[in-house]
Design a protein around this motif. Structure first.
Motif, mmCIF file in Angstrom:
data_model
loop_
_atom_site.group_PDB
_atom_site.id
_atom_site.type_symbol
_atom_site.label_atom_id
_atom_site.label_comp_id
_atom_site.label_asym_id
_atom_site.label_seq_id
_atom_site.Cartn_x
_atom_site.Cartn_y
_atom_site.Cartn_z
ATOM 1 N N MET A 110 0.792 -1.231 -0.020
ATOM 2 C CA MET A 110 0.150 0.090 -0.080
ATOM 3 C C MET A 110 0.933 0.929 -0.272
ATOM 4 S SD MET A 110 -3.094 -0.551 2.541
ATOM 5 C CE MET A 110 -4.652 0.211 2.142
ATOM 6 N N ASN A 111 2.528 1.135 0.097
ATOM 7 C CA ASN A 111 2.940 2.351 0.377
ATOM 8 C C ASN A 111 4.231 2.056 -0.221
ATOM 9 O OD1 ASN A 111 4.452 4.203 1.201
ATOM 10 N ND2 ASN A 111 4.573 3.404 2.914
ATOM 11 N N ASP A 112 3.922 3.044 -1.750
ATOM 12 C CA ASP A 112 5.060 2.842 -2.476
ATOM 13 C C ASP A 112 5.906 4.074 -2.400
ATOM 14 O OD1 ASP A 112 3.192 4.431 -4.170
ATOM 15 O OD2 ASP A 112 2.965 3.540 -5.655
ATOM 16 N N ARG A 113 5.860 5.167 -1.979
ATOM 17 C CA ARG A 113 6.388 6.830 -1.242
ATOM 18 C C ARG A 113 7.948 6.781 -1.650
ATOM 19 N NH1 ARG A 113 2.157 9.550 0.636
ATOM 20 N NH2 ARG A 113 3.478 11.698 1.716
ATOM 21 N N SER A 114 8.316 7.619 -2.197
ATOM 22 C CA SER A 114 10.027 7.071 -2.194
ATOM 23 C C SER A 114 10.548 9.177 -1.559
ATOM 24 C CB SER A 114 10.570 7.848 -3.733
ATOM 25 O OG SER A 114 9.255 9.815 -4.213
ATOM 26 N N ASP A 115 9.080 9.401 -0.538
ATOM 27 C CA ASP A 115 9.423 10.369 1.264
ATOM 28 C C ASP A 115 10.227 9.114 1.745
ATOM 29 O OD1 ASP A 115 7.629 9.337 2.043
ATOM 30 O OD2 ASP A 115 6.650 11.462 1.463
ATOM 31 N N GLU A 116 10.386 10.475 3.131
ATOM 32 C CA GLU A 116 10.992 9.622 4.323
ATOM 33 C C GLU A 116 9.819 9.149 4.968
ATOM 34 O OE1 GLU A 116 10.184 12.440 3.096
ATOM 35 O OE2 GLU A 116 9.971 13.775 4.935
ATOM 36 N N TYR A 117 8.524 8.836 3.903
ATOM 37 C CA TYR A 117 7.655 7.775 4.535
ATOM 38 C C TYR A 117 6.961 6.674 4.294
ATOM 39 C CZ TYR A 117 6.581 11.867 7.565
ATOM 40 O OH TYR A 117 5.941 12.751 8.239
ATOM 41 N N GLY A 118 7.823 6.302 2.805
ATOM 42 C CA GLY A 118 8.412 5.061 2.337
ATOM 43 C C GLY A 118 9.306 4.599 2.060
ATOM 44 N N GLY A 119 9.121 3.577 1.693
ATOM 45 C CA GLY A 119 11.176 2.117 1.349
ATOM 46 C C GLY A 119 11.286 1.654 2.308
ATOM 47 N N SER A 120 12.043 2.248 3.719
ATOM 48 C CA SER A 120 12.423 1.320 4.514
ATOM 49 C C SER A 120 11.524 0.799 5.281
ATOM 50 C CB SER A 120 13.675 1.629 5.063
ATOM 51 O OG SER A 120 13.687 2.657 6.003
ATOM 52 N N LEU A 121 11.609 0.352 5.934
ATOM 53 C CA LEU A 121 10.957 0.003 7.625
ATOM 54 C C LEU A 121 10.293 0.810 8.071
ATOM 55 C CD1 LEU A 121 8.552 -2.191 8.418
ATOM 56 C CD2 LEU A 121 10.142 -2.622 9.317
ATOM 57 N N GLU A 122 11.583 1.095 8.167
ATOM 58 C CA GLU A 122 11.764 2.683 9.634
ATOM 59 C C GLU A 122 10.938 3.634 8.958
ATOM 60 O OE1 GLU A 122 15.350 3.013 10.761
ATOM 61 O OE2 GLU A 122 15.420 4.649 12.660
ATOM 62 N N ASN A 123 10.694 3.909 7.865
ATOM 63 C CA ASN A 123 10.258 4.666 6.985
ATOM 64 C C ASN A 123 9.283 4.165 7.082
ATOM 65 O OD1 ASN A 123 12.865 6.304 6.189
ATOM 66 N ND2 ASN A 123 12.676 5.909 4.225
ATOM 67 N N ARG A 124 8.500 3.787 6.904
ATOM 68 C CA ARG A 124 6.925 3.058 6.687
ATOM 69 C C ARG A 124 6.510 3.584 7.953
ATOM 70 N NH1 ARG A 124 7.298 -2.284 5.337
ATOM 71 N NH2 ARG A 124 9.349 -2.400 4.350
ATOM 72 N N VAL A 125 7.516 3.009 8.793
ATOM 73 C CA VAL A 125 6.813 2.818 10.800
ATOM 74 C C VAL A 125 6.397 4.922 10.873
ATOM 75 C CG1 VAL A 125 7.240 2.081 12.858
ATOM 76 C CG2 VAL A 125 7.583 0.831 10.967
ATOM 77 N N ARG A 126 7.446 5.826 10.298
ATOM 78 C CA ARG A 126 7.805 7.102 11.049
ATOM 79 C C ARG A 126 5.938 7.489 11.271
ATOM 80 N NH1 ARG A 126 12.140 10.347 9.964
ATOM 81 N NH2 ARG A 126 12.510 8.339 8.036
ATOM 82 N N LEU A 127 5.295 7.733 10.401
ATOM 83 C CA LEU A 127 4.079 7.855 10.527
ATOM 84 C C LEU A 127 3.363 7.215 12.480
ATOM 85 C CD1 LEU A 127 1.762 9.587 10.094
ATOM 86 C CD2 LEU A 127 0.903 7.481 8.753
ATOM 87 N N THR A 128 3.932 6.398 11.921
ATOM 88 C CA THR A 128 2.962 5.397 13.237
ATOM 89 C C THR A 128 3.407 6.232 14.580
ATOM 90 O OG1 THR A 128 2.265 3.699 12.669
ATOM 91 C CG2 THR A 128 2.720 3.407 14.958
ATOM 92 N N ARG A 129 5.074 5.949 13.943
ATOM 93 C CA ARG A 129 5.940 6.511 15.517
ATOM 94 C C ARG A 129 5.267 8.111 15.806
ATOM 95 N NH1 ARG A 129 10.982 5.670 17.113
ATOM 96 N NH2 ARG A 129 11.568 3.759 15.613
ATOM 97 N N GLU A 130 5.121 9.867 14.991
ATOM 98 C CA GLU A 130 5.106 10.270 15.293
ATOM 99 C C GLU A 130 3.951 10.640 16.220
ATOM 100 O OE1 GLU A 130 7.360 12.384 10.928
ATOM 101 O OE2 GLU A 130 4.897 11.742 11.051
ATOM 102 N N LEU A 131 2.804 9.726 15.520
ATOM 103 C CA LEU A 131 1.235 9.663 15.835
ATOM 104 C C LEU A 131 1.353 9.290 17.130
ATOM 105 C CD1 LEU A 131 -0.534 7.826 13.090
ATOM 106 C CD2 LEU A 131 -0.902 10.340 13.800
ATOM 107 N N LEU A 132 2.847 8.415 17.681
ATOM 108 C CA LEU A 132 2.461 8.102 19.484
ATOM 109 C C LEU A 132 2.999 8.906 19.897
ATOM 110 C CD1 LEU A 132 4.139 3.686 18.327
ATOM 111 C CD2 LEU A 132 2.044 5.261 19.814
ATOM 112 N N GLU A 133 4.258 9.977 19.314
ATOM 113 C CA GLU A 133 4.324 10.386 20.386
ATOM 114 C C GLU A 133 4.230 11.750 20.382
ATOM 115 O OE1 GLU A 133 9.109 9.652 19.124
ATOM 116 O OE2 GLU A 133 8.751 11.357 17.431
ATOM 117 N N ASP A 134 3.530 12.170 19.629
ATOM 118 C CA ASP A 134 1.742 13.357 19.147
ATOM 119 C C ASP A 134 1.718 12.985 20.219
ATOM 120 O OD1 ASP A 134 4.091 14.424 16.794
ATOM 121 O OD2 ASP A 134 2.066 13.452 15.978
ATOM 122 N N THR A 135 0.995 11.960 20.612
ATOM 123 C CA THR A 135 -0.645 11.545 21.856
ATOM 124 C C THR A 135 0.500 11.963 23.188
ATOM 125 O OG1 THR A 135 -1.359 9.369 19.617
ATOM 126 C CG2 THR A 135 -1.781 9.700 22.052
#
Ligand code: ADP
Ligand code: SF4
Length: 687
Positions: free
Chosen positions: A186-211
């Protein structure tokens, strides 16, 4: 709790970040068809769970913004501050019993269709919306991502203001944008939110940190994560990326709520997964990776299994959705050593079907589920008897058994008469079919209760006639005589012209097959115009016994109803694998000279199929002869209940039996006037 209670470990308190759960019983988020549409009903139901001893009680997926609009489904909603009072009802109800309240915040990405809000659908990349709507979600740009984080943060603050103690970030069930970003397909992005697992998990990490930053001083941050898609190498696997995600985020949340996805895998029915605790193999690694408490599910109803899961270090909390629906008082019963009284979930997913139909949750085992507010029903309490009246219940199927049990609980003298040599009616027949063995729990629970009551008498092999009933001289009679399956092929699609059947091949009813009669010879035509589970189960039984089976139905899929119980794809796959010849969209036209006629449901075009026998499953016939014969015979009460009154699900029969017992000796006008409470939208100046 007695000191020697071997389940005492389950009653230890557990810290979750800044809050403390009073015990290890954790009702994980589950849908209930009430949500923002029926907030009072939701609050009352969750409050009963807290009263029953669940230390943490969650609501259900709760939309954070109009771009995550699940309309018309009645989930949770926290779009803005106006949603707070509705949720406050629930947190107050849960807190009243000393439990923690949890909220499952969600942005559903392309799983929401925004039918009400008409907002654009959002996703990591360009893709169709989930489901069959011919629309697409668009790629989230950087502004969308900043917006999403803000919406989630604001919703977390509103959740805290509504009184929640535990606030979720949700990446599971293939239904949430946080998870969508993680999944490579579902994620074919080429920015820092796509590609490596670390990038694909970035949004979740941010949501956890924000919360955490927004509310983490007072509220625990929970993370619900599906560790395995159960697709083997075609999806996320617990052994590979699933584990890697837990490693990446290990200490970030205050609690890990882990499961498998999609929903049909998480909430497997007993028909396709008979083993309780079936998720343990997938999730047991999580506690080795994090020091934070872990909760997991898997239809956990056995206290011994619960204790062993805690002692083995698999979980800190016993998670439950369905077991808490079937028995909101499960923790209390364990605490008080009343293990035999637990009303075990049978894994039928009738609860799930209600949510999918946008109506309040219901349960086969627990007829009070969803009725806590609107009818004021309590799963463990019922009004005591109003008089010394005696009650006769005829028929010990699910309706008769529930009616008898509740009447006996009320204190009435109860006589239950059953024609057969076994109690249980349709449940006994159906639970003997492939995969449905656990359904017998409906009978076991009620019989266990009834057998302990001195005021209940059971007479087996007592097929009562009207004369027998009158001779017994019991003035209050409830007739729960059930139904039998018709076998003339008349059903929805053949109502206008009855099929002609010449007797050239033996024809059986569903009941015949369940009773072990025939067919001796194949090919056997199973014609299904019922669309429930029965025809599929019988096809499976006959194909497994080596019969050549032709399965015909006017529907576009096998056992259509079972898509609402999350099973349809498995039912159809199983029949295909068993070599069943499936003929969809065909209406039964009759049998002549060993040939069945099947008519195309669209064109009427006719196909002849050679058969040696047939099972025609269309409708049931109500058994009302006894009831009819008792009319006008001067009985104080004469009531027809259960399938004999309205053929339906086992859940409906149990419900009808329960209702009859609750309403006994109430004035008919009072019952009539009450019907049930509704939550009617209040019009304010604000609109
Ligand atoms: P429901 O789902 O409404 O409980 P079932 O069909 O499961 O209905 O059960 C009906 C039960 O009633 C069956 O076990 C059947 O044997 C029993 N029964 C039917 N007629 C009589 C009768 N005249 N006397 C006693 N029992 C009866
Ligand atoms: Fe369990 Fe069925 Fe009740 Fe759902 S409806 S909780 S699956 S018994």
């Amino acid at each position: 709790m007695p000191d020697d209670n071997r389940y005492s470990v389950l009653f230890e308190s557990v810290k979750i970040g800044p809050v403390t759960a009073p015990n290890r019983f954790y009702q994980v988020p589950h849908c209930d068809g009430m949500g923002y549409v029926r907030p009072r009903a939701e609050a009352a139901m969750r409050g009963i769970k807290a009263e029953g001893g669940w230390g943490v009680v969650s609501n259900q997926e709760t939309e954070i913004h109009p771009t995550s609009d699940l309309s018309p489904f009645a989930e949770g909603r926290l779009w803005d501050a106006r949603d707070i009072p509705g949720l406050r009802l629930m947190t107050d109800a849960v807190h009243e019993h000393g439990s923690l309240a949890a909220v499952e915040l969600v942005h559903n990405g392309n799983h929401s269709q925004n039918l009400l809000s008409r907002a654009p659908m959002l996703a990591p990349g360009e893709m169709s919306v989930d489901g069959s709507l011919p629309k697409q979600a668009r790629t989230m740009d950087k502004q969308d991502l900043r917006n999403l984080r803000r919406w989630h943060r604001d919703a977390a603050i509103r959740a805290r203001d509504a009184g929640f103690d535990v606030i979720y970030v949700y990446a599971g069930h293939n239904m949430t944008v946080a998870q969508h970003f993680m999944l490579p397909h579902m994620n074919d992005r080429s920015d820092e939110y796509g590609g490596s697992l670390e990038n694909r998990v970035r949004l979740t990490r941010e949501l956890l940190e924000d919360t955490r930053e927004a509310v983490g001083d007072t509220c625990a941050v929970a993370f619900r994560f599906a560790v395995d898609e159960m697709l083997g190498r075609d999806g996320m696997q617990a052994a590979e990326e699933g584990r890697a995600v837990v490693e990446l985020l290990a200490e970030l949340p205050d609690l890990w709520d882990v499961n498998v996805c999609e929903w049909a895998n998480d909430s497997m029915t007993t028909r396709f997964q008979p083993q309780d605790g079936y998720q343990n193999d997938y999730i047991s690694f999580v506690k080795q990776v994090t020091t934070k408490p872990v909760v997991a599910v898997g239809r956990l109803t056995s206290p011994d299994m619960m204790v062993s899961m805690v002692n083995k270090g698999i979980v800190d909390f016993i998670g439950a959705a369905r077991p808490s629906i079937a028995d909101p008082f499960l923790p209390k019963k364990i605490e008080e050593g009343r293990i035999e009284e637990i009303r075990e979930c049978i894994g039928c997913n009738i609860c799930v079907s209600a949510d999918s139909q946008q109506v309040p949750i219901r349960c086969t085992q627990n007829p009070t589920m969803g009725e806590e507010w609107r009818r004021g029903w309590h799963p463990e309490k019922i009004l005591p008897k109003k008089s010394e009246a005696e009650v006769l219940i005829v028929g010990a199927g699910p309706a008769g058994l529930e009616c008898a049990m509740q009447m006996a609980r009320r204190g009435y003298e109860v006589t239950l008469a059953e024609a057969g040599a076994e109690v249980g009616g349709r449940v006994i027949a159906e639970s003997a079919m492939p995969g449905l063995g656990a359904w017998k729990r409906v009978v076991d629970y009620r019989m266990n209760d009834l057998q302990q009551r001195a005021n209940a008498r059971l007479f087996m092999e007592s097929a009562l006639t009207a004369e027998d009933v009158l001779e017994l001289d019991i003035p209050n009679v409830f007739v729960a005589t059930g139904t039998h399956w018709r076998k003339d092929g008349i059903g929805r699609a053949t109502q206008r012209s009855a099929p002609e059947i010449d007797g050239s091949v033996p024809v059986f009813s569903a009941g015949d097959i369940m009773a072990g009669q025939g067919p001796d010879a194949g090919p056997v035509l199973i014609y299904d115009d019922d669309h429930g589970y029965i025809a599929g189960v019988l096809a499976e039984k006959l194909a497994e016994a080596g019969q050549q089976v032709i399965f015909a139905t006017p529907e576009t899929m096998v056992s259509h109803f079972t898509h609402l119980t999350l099973e349809q794809h498995r039912v159809q796959a199983r029949l295909i694998e068993l070599g069943v010849d499936i003929r969809l969209t065909h209406v039964f036209g009759g049998i002549q000279s060993g040939q069945a006629t099947l008519n195309c449901a669209y064109t009427g075009r006719t196909t002849q199929v050679e058969i040696a026998s047939a099972v025609l499953i269309t409708q049931r016939v109500r058994e009302t002869a006894l009831y009819d014969a008792l009319k006008g015979k001067g009985l104080t009460t004469l009531e027809l209940i259960g399938d004999a009154a309205n053929p339906g699900f086992i859940a409906d029969a149990v419900y009808a039996g329960h209702m009859a017992a609750r309403n006994f000796e109430r004035h008919p006008a009072e019952v009539d006037a009450e019907w049930f409470r509704r939550e009617i939208t209040a019009l304010t100046d604000e609109g």
